[in-house]
Design a protein around this motif. Sequence first.
Motif, PDB file in Angstrom:
ATOM      1  N   GLY A 159       0.781  -1.230   0.000  1.00 40.71           N
ATOM      2  CA  GLY A 159       0.000   0.000   0.000  1.00 40.71           C
ATOM      3  C   GLY A 159       0.808   1.273   0.000  1.00 40.71           C
ATOM      4  O   GLY A 159       0.235   2.366   0.060  1.00 40.71           O
ATOM      5  N   MET A 160       2.131   1.181  -0.058  1.00 44.54           N
ATOM      6  CA  MET A 160       2.969   2.378  -0.013  1.00 44.54           C
ATOM      7  C   MET A 160       3.252   2.895  -1.423  1.00 44.54           C
ATOM      8  O   MET A 160       3.332   2.122  -2.386  1.00 44.54           O
ATOM      9  CB  MET A 160       4.296   2.075   0.690  1.00 44.54           C
ATOM     10  CG  MET A 160       4.174   1.845   2.173  1.00 44.54           C
ATOM     11  SD  MET A 160       5.820   1.705   2.945  1.00 44.54           S
ATOM     12  CE  MET A 160       5.353   1.667   4.677  1.00 44.54           C
ATOM     13  N   ASN A 161       3.445   4.200  -1.519  1.00 47.31           N
ATOM     14  CA  ASN A 161       3.851   4.788  -2.787  1.00 47.31           C
ATOM     15  C   ASN A 161       5.369   4.649  -2.938  1.00 47.31           C
ATOM     16  O   ASN A 161       6.063   4.255  -1.990  1.00 47.31           O
ATOM     17  CB  ASN A 161       3.388   6.244  -2.888  1.00 47.31           C
ATOM     18  CG  ASN A 161       3.997   7.141  -1.827  1.00 47.31           C
ATOM     19  OD1 ASN A 161       5.188   7.026  -1.493  1.00 47.31           O
ATOM     20  ND2 ASN A 161       3.206   8.044  -1.268  1.00 47.31           N
ATOM     21  N   PRO A 162       5.921   4.947  -4.131  1.00 51.06           N
ATOM     22  CA  PRO A 162       7.363   4.740  -4.338  1.00 51.06           C
ATOM     23  C   PRO A 162       8.251   5.469  -3.340  1.00 51.06           C
ATOM     24  O   PRO A 162       9.266   4.911  -2.880  1.00 51.06           O
ATOM     25  CB  PRO A 162       7.576   5.259  -5.761  1.00 51.06           C
ATOM     26  CG  PRO A 162       6.276   5.010  -6.443  1.00 51.06           C
ATOM     27  CD  PRO A 162       5.233   5.277  -5.394  1.00 51.06           C
ATOM     28  N   ALA A 163       7.894   6.706  -2.977  1.00 56.39           N
ATOM     29  CA  ALA A 163       8.716   7.447  -2.014  1.00 56.39           C
ATOM     30  C   ALA A 163       8.686   6.782  -0.643  1.00 56.39           C
ATOM     31  O   ALA A 163       9.719   6.681   0.043  1.00 56.39           O
ATOM     32  CB  ALA A 163       8.237   8.894  -1.913  1.00 56.39           C
ATOM     33  N   GLU A 164       7.507   6.307  -0.227  1.00 51.99           N
ATOM     34  CA  GLU A 164       7.392   5.631   1.066  1.00 51.99           C
ATOM     35  C   GLU A 164       8.168   4.315   1.057  1.00 51.99           C
ATOM     36  O   GLU A 164       8.794   3.949   2.065  1.00 51.99           O
ATOM     37  CB  GLU A 164       5.925   5.372   1.383  1.00 51.99           C
ATOM     38  CG  GLU A 164       5.132   6.626   1.729  1.00 51.99           C
ATOM     39  CD  GLU A 164       3.650   6.374   1.841  1.00 51.99           C
ATOM     40  OE1 GLU A 164       2.980   7.087   2.608  1.00 51.99           O
ATOM     41  OE2 GLU A 164       3.136   5.462   1.146  1.00 51.99           O
TER      42      GLU A 164
END
Length: 257
Positions: A180-185
């Motif tokens: 569920g995380m975006n690339p930055a996360e």
Amino acid sequence: MSLLEIRGLCVRFGGLTAVSRVDLDVEEGALVALIGPNGAGKTTAFNVITGVYAPSEGSVRFAGREIGGVAPHTICSLGVARTFQNIRLFRSLSALENVRAALQGAKRSGTGDMLRLAGWRRREAAAETEARALLDELALGSFASARADSLPYGEQRRLEIARALATRPKLLLLDEPAAGMNPAEKQALRELVRRLRADRGLTIVLIDHDVSFVMNLSDRVAVLDHGEKIADGAPEVVRRDPHVIEAYLGSDGEAPA
């Protein structure tokens, strides 16, 4: 000697075999990924390691001690901690209270003895200091007073890790930490895991479906399919394994979303 040694692990639920004859060694200080399709048996293996399930057959040894079928709280006290695919925080408690709940505190005496009361107060103050230090370490200090269910998703994931670290583990199991995380996360999480491993000397086993995340983080990758281990080796070798490509990665080298 491996810190974690699994031999011939089988887990059956009635007529269903979830894990079949799996061997796995995790050396102290290693970072090992366990990947495979949904239903391959990855989380079941984690549940056996942490005492949620008892093995139907086989052996699970941690630091030379058999832990297959041992109670979860005993396994945790030996130095094994985990996070979960579905976040399991005390949602109505603050971030600080979540971490404090995981710390090994002294038992409350319940007596009126002033010396015992003074000792309890010292222990409570020390627990608060340690909990705040853990929150700071995971960049959560500003959320200490916030309810867990009010935190952004990425911070909830880090809070779960902080709570696991509060038990002072030697082996940390991360179940879908990047889900569920975006690339930055994901990049921030990758850096966090590397830092925790280096600074704390942790041994880490993780499950994740993000192949790029796994391959750029792990020393070794083991692959399960239909409960059986079909590959185990360096990331660049596993990624080219024809059995892994057929069962999981596909011709483009990426797992299905």
